[in-house]
Design a protein around this motif. Structure first.
Motif, PDB file in Angstrom:
ATOM      1  N   GLY A   1      -1.843  16.538  -6.246  1.00  0.00           N
ATOM      2  CA  GLY A   1      -1.430  15.142  -6.357  1.00  0.00           C
ATOM      3  C   GLY A   1      -0.082  14.940  -5.688  1.00  0.00           C
ATOM      4  O   GLY A   1       0.758  14.178  -6.170  1.00  0.00           O
TER       5      GLY A   1
ATOM      6  N   SER B   1       0.280  19.749 -11.796  1.00  0.00           N
ATOM      7  CA  SER B   1      -1.003  19.072 -11.931  1.00  0.00           C
ATOM      8  C   SER B   1      -0.740  17.582 -12.082  1.00  0.00           C
ATOM      9  O   SER B   1      -0.481  17.090 -13.176  1.00  0.00           O
ATOM     10  CB  SER B   1      -1.768  19.598 -13.153  1.00  0.00           C
ATOM     11  N   ALA B   2      -0.780  16.861 -10.957  1.00  0.00           N
ATOM     12  CA  ALA B   2      -0.478  15.432 -10.969  1.00  0.00           C
ATOM     13  C   ALA B   2      -1.601  14.612 -10.356  1.00  0.00           C
ATOM     14  O   ALA B   2      -1.386  13.471  -9.951  1.00  0.00           O
ATOM     15  CB  ALA B   2       0.834  15.169 -10.229  1.00  0.00           C
ATOM     16  N   ILE B   3      -2.804  15.188 -10.263  1.00  0.00           N
ATOM     17  CA  ILE B   3      -3.963  14.405  -9.848  1.00  0.00           C
ATOM     18  C   ILE B   3      -4.248  13.379 -10.937  1.00  0.00           C
ATOM     19  O   ILE B   3      -4.227  13.694 -12.123  1.00  0.00           O
ATOM     20  CB  ILE B   3      -5.185  15.315  -9.638  1.00  0.00           C
ATOM     21  N   VAL B   4      -4.500  12.154 -10.544  1.00  0.00           N
ATOM     22  CA  VAL B   4      -4.750  11.093 -11.513  1.00  0.00           C
ATOM     23  C   VAL B   4      -6.186  11.163 -12.018  1.00  0.00           C
ATOM     24  O   VAL B   4      -7.118  11.309 -11.226  1.00  0.00           O
ATOM     25  CB  VAL B   4      -4.479   9.705 -10.894  1.00  0.00           C
TER      26      VAL B   4
ATOM     27  N   ASN C   1      -1.046  15.472 -15.678  1.00  0.00           N
ATOM     28  CA  ASN C   1      -2.385  14.889 -15.761  1.00  0.00           C
ATOM     29  C   ASN C   1      -2.801  14.813 -17.227  1.00  0.00           C
ATOM     30  O   ASN C   1      -3.446  15.706 -17.763  1.00  0.00           O
ATOM     31  CB  ASN C   1      -3.373  15.736 -14.941  1.00  0.00           C
TER      32      ASN C   1
ATOM     33  N   GLU D   1      -4.937  13.098 -18.665  1.00  0.00           N
ATOM     34  CA  GLU D   1      -6.370  12.971 -18.891  1.00  0.00           C
ATOM     35  C   GLU D   1      -7.028  14.314 -19.204  1.00  0.00           C
ATOM     36  O   GLU D   1      -8.033  14.367 -19.915  1.00  0.00           O
ATOM     37  CB  GLU D   1      -7.030  12.324 -17.677  1.00  0.00           C
ATOM     38  N   SER D   2      -6.472  15.409 -18.676  1.00  0.00           N
ATOM     39  CA  SER D   2      -7.032  16.734 -18.959  1.00  0.00           C
ATOM     40  C   SER D   2      -7.016  17.038 -20.446  1.00  0.00           C
ATOM     41  O   SER D   2      -7.994  17.537 -21.013  1.00  0.00           O
ATOM     42  CB  SER D   2      -6.249  17.812 -18.193  1.00  0.00           C
TER      43      SER D   2
ATOM     44  N   GLY E   1      -8.482  15.853 -12.357  1.00  0.00           N
ATOM     45  CA  GLY E   1      -7.496  16.919 -12.431  1.00  0.00           C
ATOM     46  C   GLY E   1      -7.882  18.066 -13.348  1.00  0.00           C
ATOM     47  O   GLY E   1      -7.225  19.119 -13.330  1.00  0.00           O
TER      48      GLY E   1
END
Length: 390
Positions: A8, A96-99, A121, A123-124, A103
């Motif tokens: 990300g 880990s900064a994938i939206v 992230n 959401e993980s 992620g």
């Protein structure tokens, strides 16, 4: 020299991470950078930092990425499988900064390598918190929180025992609509929701701040990361965004973390942990600010918060359904197909529907099941949007 990967890299968290790394270029060896549609930024950063590989999440953008990296010697790749492969490359520290739920798979793969995962992230943890924490424990990896609130809690707990914690309070700015009359929210536009009063963030998280969906995710994240009970987690609206979290102990004491609204605080703490190093952030002048305001969130204004506690009560894969439905509802709001208030209503409808139809409480939390439920939730949102339009 530490081996670093940034997943990300082209988003706000990734760019702030790169800003800190550029201030000490001799201290880091960049393994992988990943991004989305901003190919020019991804290629430019990969060249400047000497990354070994650059990955775009979108397979159709691979030719453009290869062209942008031509002659650099940097490997180019694309797609979900390429992200996971990049996460398998040895690195000491991975951002880990994938939206979104995308992620999760790269984060799990990084933990399987025993890396330190700086987790932005959220959401993980919402989708598969127990899976993430168990994977870290099994492989001797470490997860460091990067959300400003959870970094604040993490820092407040240094030298303390979690068993002595009575409550955890995370703060919220209240977003763009915190002072709007409730009846006006029905007509709130995307442009209005995309303007944050305090933070400079991407559009999706800024809209999530206005709806408080981001705080709903952070409530669940708090439970998963710190292992406290849902009833120990509180949310306060704090318009100044200077106090990021407070931890209350059984003797009545409250430990708070204050700082300017700058994500480099939390990123830098995770990057340098367990040490503290100089960070190029503003120093607070509390006398200049004059006062700090706190108020309880209005449940009618922020129904997403109520949904977060319902998700925790239901358990199982409800977190994955909640996140998938919320992400897809946001897609439809951004596309202009639904209104601002419809996001929470549709998410709640889908949660109720899937709990009955998909057995979300009883199924094991595995990557495969999370992926399946995420897809079910997104499809259910699409159907609901079509029904409402009809």
């Amino acid at each position: 020299m530490r081996k670093i990967s940034i997943f990300g890299a082209t988003g706000s968290i990734g760019q702030n991470t790169i800003d800190l790394i550029r201030r000490d270029p001799e201290g880091y060896d960049i393994v992988a950078l990943t991004g989305g549609h901003n190919i020019a930024q991804l290629a430019r950063d990969a060249r400047d930092l000497g990354a070994k590989i650059a990955v775009t999440a979108h397979e159709d953008r691979l030719p453009e990425l290869k062209q942008a990296l031509l002659g650099s010697g940097i490997e180019a790749a694309a797609g979900a499988s390429a992200l996971v492969e990049a996460a398998s490359r040895p690195a000491d520290w991975i951002m880990s900064a994938i939206v979104g739920a995308a992620g999760l798979a790269p984060g799990l793969k990084a933990l399987e390598q025993g890396s330190t995962l700086a987790l932005a992230n959220k959401e993980s943890l919402v989708c598969a918190g127990s899976l993430l924490m168990q994977t870290a424990a099994r492989h001797g990896a470490r997860i460091l929180p990067v959300d400003s609130e959870h970094s604040a809690v993490f820092q407040a707990l240094v030298g303390e025992r979690i068993a002595e914690v009575e409550r955890i309070i995370i703060t919220a700015s209240g977003g763009a609509f915190r002072d709007w009359p409730l009846e006006r929210l029905k007509s709130a536009t995307l442009a209005q929701a995309s303007s944050h009063p305090n933070w400079d963030m991407g559009q999706r998280i800024t809209v999530d701040s206005a709806s408080m969906f981001n705080k709903a995710l952070e409530v669940i994240e708090t439970r998963e990361f710190f292992g406290v009970l849902p009833e120990q987690i509180e949310v306060l609206v704090h318009p100044q965004s200077l106090v990021h979290a407070l931890v209350g102990f059984r003797d009545g004491a409250l430990m708070s973390h204050l700082g300017a609204p700058d994500m480099r605080h939390a990123i830098g703490y995770a990057l340098h942990w367990p040490d503290r190093k100089h960070l190029p952030v503003a120093r607070l002048d509390l006398a200049a600010h004059g006062g700090l305001e706190f108020r309880a969130p209005d449940p009618d204004r922020y129904p997403a918060l109520r949904l977060a506690y319902e998700v925790m009560a239901r358990g199982g894969l409800c977190g994955a359904a909640f996140n998938g439905a919320k992400e897809r509802a946001l897609d439809h709001f951004i596309a202009g197909r639904i209104g601002f208030l419809d996001m929470a209503a549709i998410t709640e409808h889908v949660l109720d529907q899937l709990e009955t139809e998909a057995g979300l409480i009883d199924d094991a939390i595995t990557l495969e099941n999370v992926t399946r439920v995420d897809d079910l939730a997104r499809r259910a949102v699409d159907r609901r949007v079509v029904q409402k339009a009809g």
